[in-house]
Design a protein around this motif. Structure first.
Motif, PDB file in Angstrom:
ATOM      1  N   ASP A   1      23.008  36.493 -35.267  1.00 33.32           N
ATOM      2  CA  ASP A   1      23.866  37.314 -34.429  1.00 33.32           C
ATOM      3  C   ASP A   1      23.906  36.844 -32.976  1.00 33.32           C
ATOM      4  N   GLN A   2      23.174  35.768 -32.662  1.00 35.01           N
ATOM      5  CA  GLN A   2      23.113  35.255 -31.296  1.00 35.01           C
ATOM      6  C   GLN A   2      22.992  33.749 -31.287  1.00 35.01           C
ATOM      7  N   GLN A   3      23.195  33.178 -30.103  1.00 40.79           N
ATOM      8  CA  GLN A   3      22.935  31.760 -29.881  1.00 40.79           C
ATOM      9  C   GLN A   3      21.871  31.671 -28.807  1.00 40.79           C
ATOM     10  N   LEU A   4      20.895  30.824 -29.050  1.00 36.84           N
ATOM     11  CA  LEU A   4      19.751  30.692 -28.160  1.00 36.84           C
ATOM     12  C   LEU A   4      19.751  29.294 -27.564  1.00 36.84           C
ATOM     13  N   GLU A   5      19.770  29.205 -26.226  1.00 40.30           N
ATOM     14  CA  GLU A   5      19.664  27.904 -25.575  1.00 40.30           C
ATOM     15  C   GLU A   5      18.185  27.593 -25.415  1.00 40.30           C
ATOM     16  N   VAL A   6      17.767  26.485 -26.022  1.00 40.21           N
ATOM     17  CA  VAL A   6      16.354  26.111 -26.070  1.00 40.21           C
ATOM     18  C   VAL A   6      16.113  24.915 -25.164  1.00 40.21           C
ATOM     19  N   ASP A   7      15.124  25.029 -24.281  1.00 43.39           N
ATOM     20  CA  ASP A   7      14.691  23.926 -23.437  1.00 43.39           C
ATOM     21  C   ASP A   7      13.560  23.222 -24.181  1.00 43.39           C
ATOM     22  N   ALA A   8      13.793  21.979 -24.595  1.00 48.27           N
ATOM     23  CA  ALA A   8      12.807  21.218 -25.364  1.00 48.27           C
ATOM     24  C   ALA A   8      12.172  20.103 -24.540  1.00 48.27           C
ATOM     25  N   TYR A   9      12.379  20.108 -23.233  1.00 45.73           N
ATOM     26  CA  TYR A   9      11.904  19.007 -22.388  1.00 45.73           C
ATOM     27  C   TYR A   9      10.395  18.801 -22.494  1.00 45.73           C
ATOM     28  N   ASP A  10       9.615  19.880 -22.511  1.00 44.63           N
ATOM     29  CA  ASP A  10       8.158  19.741 -22.563  1.00 44.63           C
ATOM     30  C   ASP A  10       7.676  19.076 -23.850  1.00 44.63           C
ATOM     31  N   LEU A  11       8.473  19.131 -24.897  1.00 47.38           N
ATOM     32  CA  LEU A  11       8.112  18.509 -26.170  1.00 47.38           C
ATOM     33  C   LEU A  11       8.738  17.130 -26.351  1.00 47.38           C
ATOM     34  N   CYS A  12       9.999  16.993 -25.991  1.00 47.45           N
ATOM     35  CA  CYS A  12      10.766  15.777 -26.297  1.00 47.45           C
ATOM     36  C   CYS A  12      11.193  14.984 -25.073  1.00 47.45           C
ATOM     37  N   GLY A  13      10.937  15.508 -23.889  1.00 41.00           N
ATOM     38  CA  GLY A  13      11.458  14.849 -22.699  1.00 41.00           C
ATOM     39  C   GLY A  13      12.975  14.837 -22.751  1.00 41.00           C
ATOM     40  N   ASP A  14      13.557  13.715 -22.384  1.00 40.32           N
ATOM     41  CA  ASP A  14      15.016  13.568 -22.432  1.00 40.32           C
ATOM     42  C   ASP A  14      15.483  12.945 -23.750  1.00 40.32           C
TER      43      ASP A  14
END
Length: 106
Positions: free
Chosen positions: A55-68
């Motif tokens: 029912d939603q879209q979540l913007e996930v910051d993955a920088y700490d895991l994957c960098g760029d």
């Protein structure tokens, strides 16, 4: 005016929907330290992705895991579970797990 919060999830959902920049402040008081969501990847960029959780879209910051390099580890249509916390209007991932149980970027 007093704000009565019956369900922290309702507040969190409202914060996501509104895209408030100060979302991290609402949760830093200990109401909810971390959460997990399962959904389907809709879009991937260098340091994050958008996850459709029904029912939603979540913007996930993955920088700490994957960098760029997030886009080299994920693609649209993949089913994932992310664990992390809300900070400054987005969800910071502590762990990303694919449907086969493998960890992403770690």
């Amino acid at each position: 005016m007093k704000l009565h919060v019956r369900d922290v999830r309702d507040v969190r959902d409202s914060v996501i929907a509104c895209g408030l920049a100060g979302a991290g402040l609402l949760f830093s008081a200990g109401a909810q330290a971390s959460s997990s969501f399962t959904g389907t990847v809709e879009q991937v960029w260098e340091d994050g992705f958008r996850l459709n959780i029904g029912d939603q879209q979540l913007e996930v910051d993955a920088y700490d895991l994957c960098g760029d390099l997030t886009a080299s580890h994920l693609s649209g249509g993949e089913r994932l579970t992310v664990s992390g916390e809300f900070e400054e209007g987005e969800f910071d991932a502590f762990m990303i797990t694919k449907s086969d149980g493998s960890a992403v970027c770690r």
